[in-house]
Design a protein around this motif. Sequence first.
Motif, PDB file in Angstrom:
ATOM      1  N   PRO A 145       0.947  -1.160   0.039  1.00 16.27           N
ATOM      2  CA  PRO A 145       0.055  -0.072   0.113  1.00 16.27           C
ATOM      3  C   PRO A 145       0.866   1.322   0.048  1.00 16.27           C
ATOM      4  O   PRO A 145       1.936   1.413   0.652  1.00 16.27           O
ATOM      5  CB  PRO A 145      -0.917  -0.137   1.346  1.00 16.27           C
ATOM      6  CG  PRO A 145       0.110  -1.055   2.025  1.00 16.27           C
ATOM      7  CD  PRO A 145       0.789  -1.871   1.315  1.00 16.27           C
ATOM      8  N   LEU A 146       0.361   2.125  -0.694  1.00 21.46           N
ATOM      9  CA  LEU A 146       0.989   3.496  -0.677  1.00 21.46           C
ATOM     10  C   LEU A 146       1.257   4.174   0.724  1.00 21.46           C
ATOM     11  O   LEU A 146       2.206   4.767   1.203  1.00 21.46           O
ATOM     12  CB  LEU A 146       0.284   4.532  -1.575  1.00 21.46           C
ATOM     13  CG  LEU A 146       0.650   5.997  -1.495  1.00 21.46           C
ATOM     14  CD1 LEU A 146       2.325   6.004  -1.948  1.00 21.46           C
ATOM     15  CD2 LEU A 146      -0.062   6.834  -2.413  1.00 21.46           C
ATOM     16  N   LEU A 147      -0.051   4.265   1.372  1.00 19.78           N
ATOM     17  CA  LEU A 147      -0.144   4.904   2.700  1.00 19.78           C
ATOM     18  C   LEU A 147       0.281   3.973   3.918  1.00 19.78           C
ATOM     19  O   LEU A 147      -0.225   3.364   4.556  1.00 19.78           O
ATOM     20  CB  LEU A 147      -1.315   5.579   3.041  1.00 19.78           C
ATOM     21  CG  LEU A 147      -1.473   6.743   1.991  1.00 19.78           C
ATOM     22  CD1 LEU A 147      -3.061   7.178   2.516  1.00 19.78           C
ATOM     23  CD2 LEU A 147      -0.440   7.510   2.021  1.00 19.78           C
ATOM     24  N   ASP A 148       1.622   3.645   4.030  1.00 16.98           N
ATOM     25  CA  ASP A 148       1.926   2.679   5.078  1.00 16.98           C
ATOM     26  C   ASP A 148       2.070   3.404   6.391  1.00 16.98           C
ATOM     27  O   ASP A 148       1.554   4.480   6.393  1.00 16.98           O
ATOM     28  CB  ASP A 148       3.438   2.045   4.706  1.00 16.98           C
ATOM     29  CG  ASP A 148       4.337   3.000   4.249  1.00 16.98           C
ATOM     30  OD1 ASP A 148       4.299   4.039   4.511  1.00 16.98           O
ATOM     31  OD2 ASP A 148       5.396   2.480   3.885  1.00 16.98           O
ATOM     32  N   ILE A 179       2.157  16.174   2.153  1.00 20.37           N
ATOM     33  CA  ILE A 179       2.068  14.898   2.700  1.00 20.37           C
ATOM     34  C   ILE A 179       0.675  14.199   2.551  1.00 20.37           C
ATOM     35  O   ILE A 179      -0.472  14.984   2.775  1.00 20.37           O
ATOM     36  CB  ILE A 179       2.565  15.288   4.272  1.00 20.37           C
ATOM     37  CG1 ILE A 179       3.771  15.819   4.275  1.00 20.37           C
ATOM     38  CG2 ILE A 179       2.405  13.860   5.065  1.00 20.37           C
ATOM     39  CD1 ILE A 179       3.904  16.413   5.892  1.00 20.37           C
ATOM     40  N   LEU A 180       0.936  12.931   2.000  1.00 20.00           N
ATOM     41  CA  LEU A 180      -0.314  12.124   2.044  1.00 20.00           C
ATOM     42  C   LEU A 180      -0.389  11.436   3.346  1.00 20.00           C
ATOM     43  O   LEU A 180       0.745  10.582   3.545  1.00 20.00           O
ATOM     44  CB  LEU A 180      -0.401  11.253   0.767  1.00 20.00           C
ATOM     45  CG  LEU A 180      -0.303  11.914  -0.637  1.00 20.00           C
ATOM     46  CD1 LEU A 180       0.237  10.983  -1.596  1.00 20.00           C
ATOM     47  CD2 LEU A 180      -1.579  12.642  -0.587  1.00 20.00           C
ATOM     48  N   ALA A 181      -1.181  11.664   4.079  1.00 21.03           N
ATOM     49  CA  ALA A 181      -1.378  11.129   5.759  1.00 21.03           C
ATOM     50  C   ALA A 181      -1.950   9.553   5.518  1.00 21.03           C
ATOM     51  O   ALA A 181      -2.696   9.159   4.796  1.00 21.03           O
ATOM     52  CB  ALA A 181      -2.253  11.969   6.418  1.00 21.03           C
ATOM     53  N   ALA A 182      -1.330   8.947   6.462  1.00 19.36           N
ATOM     54  CA  ALA A 182      -1.726   7.538   6.644  1.00 19.36           C
ATOM     55  C   ALA A 182      -3.229   7.282   7.303  1.00 19.36           C
ATOM     56  O   ALA A 182      -3.481   6.189   7.011  1.00 19.36           O
ATOM     57  CB  ALA A 182      -0.561   6.732   7.424  1.00 19.36           C
ATOM     58  N   ASN A 183      -3.515   8.388   7.936  1.00 19.84           N
ATOM     59  CA  ASN A 183      -4.811   8.256   8.832  1.00 19.84           C
ATOM     60  C   ASN A 183      -4.950   6.783   9.204  1.00 19.84           C
ATOM     61  O   ASN A 183      -5.894   5.993   8.615  1.00 19.84           O
ATOM     62  CB  ASN A 183      -5.923   8.617   7.791  1.00 19.84           C
ATOM     63  CG  ASN A 183      -5.992  10.210   7.495  1.00 19.84           C
ATOM     64  OD1 ASN A 183      -4.981  10.834   8.098  1.00 19.84           O
ATOM     65  ND2 ASN A 183      -6.402  10.843   6.313  1.00 19.84           N
TER      66      ASN A 183
END
Length: 183
Positions: A145-148, A179-183
């Motif tokens: 996944p992109l958002l690790d 920044i793309l957050a992992a949320n």
Amino acid sequence: MKKPALVFTSPFLAFLAACVSGDGSMNNAGLASAPSSSAPLLSADGSRRGDATVTETATGLHVAVRATGLTPGVHAVHIHMTGTCTPPDFTSAGGHWNPMGRQHGKDNPAGMHMGDMPNLTASSDGSGQIEYLIPGGTLRTGAHPLLDADGAAVVIHAQADDNKTDPAGNAGGRIACGILAAN
């Protein structure tokens, strides 16, 4: 017979009407939204240079980047593997997202990184946009996944990507980061 058919379609027409906005375009009213992550793109001085949105689809990740305030010309845009954007050079974002361990660029026989994307051309007013599909990419599920745990970043570079030189296509310095957050 016609009356029951009309009654049968009335609920469907009411639902469809709820999904159409005032200008006639479709919206997502009443529908589940797709997983996504968005980020403002900031320059080293903190001024806004646009925004990026990554949305998971059935076939991969749809990336939309809209930029402003750039030097007119061609700029590389990449997804980087770490969700950190420390100015002035944004090297904290790490290298390109590359879960398959490939080399850089669509024209590299050993490439490409999943984070490699087409160049963005900024017009004379410094604005530009791109949309791109990363085939097979996912946001939070799957093997890569992109958002690790540390998220990811979208980076705009000072120069064009030559689409073949490893590791970054001779794209020059990093001039905006989000920044793309992992949320």
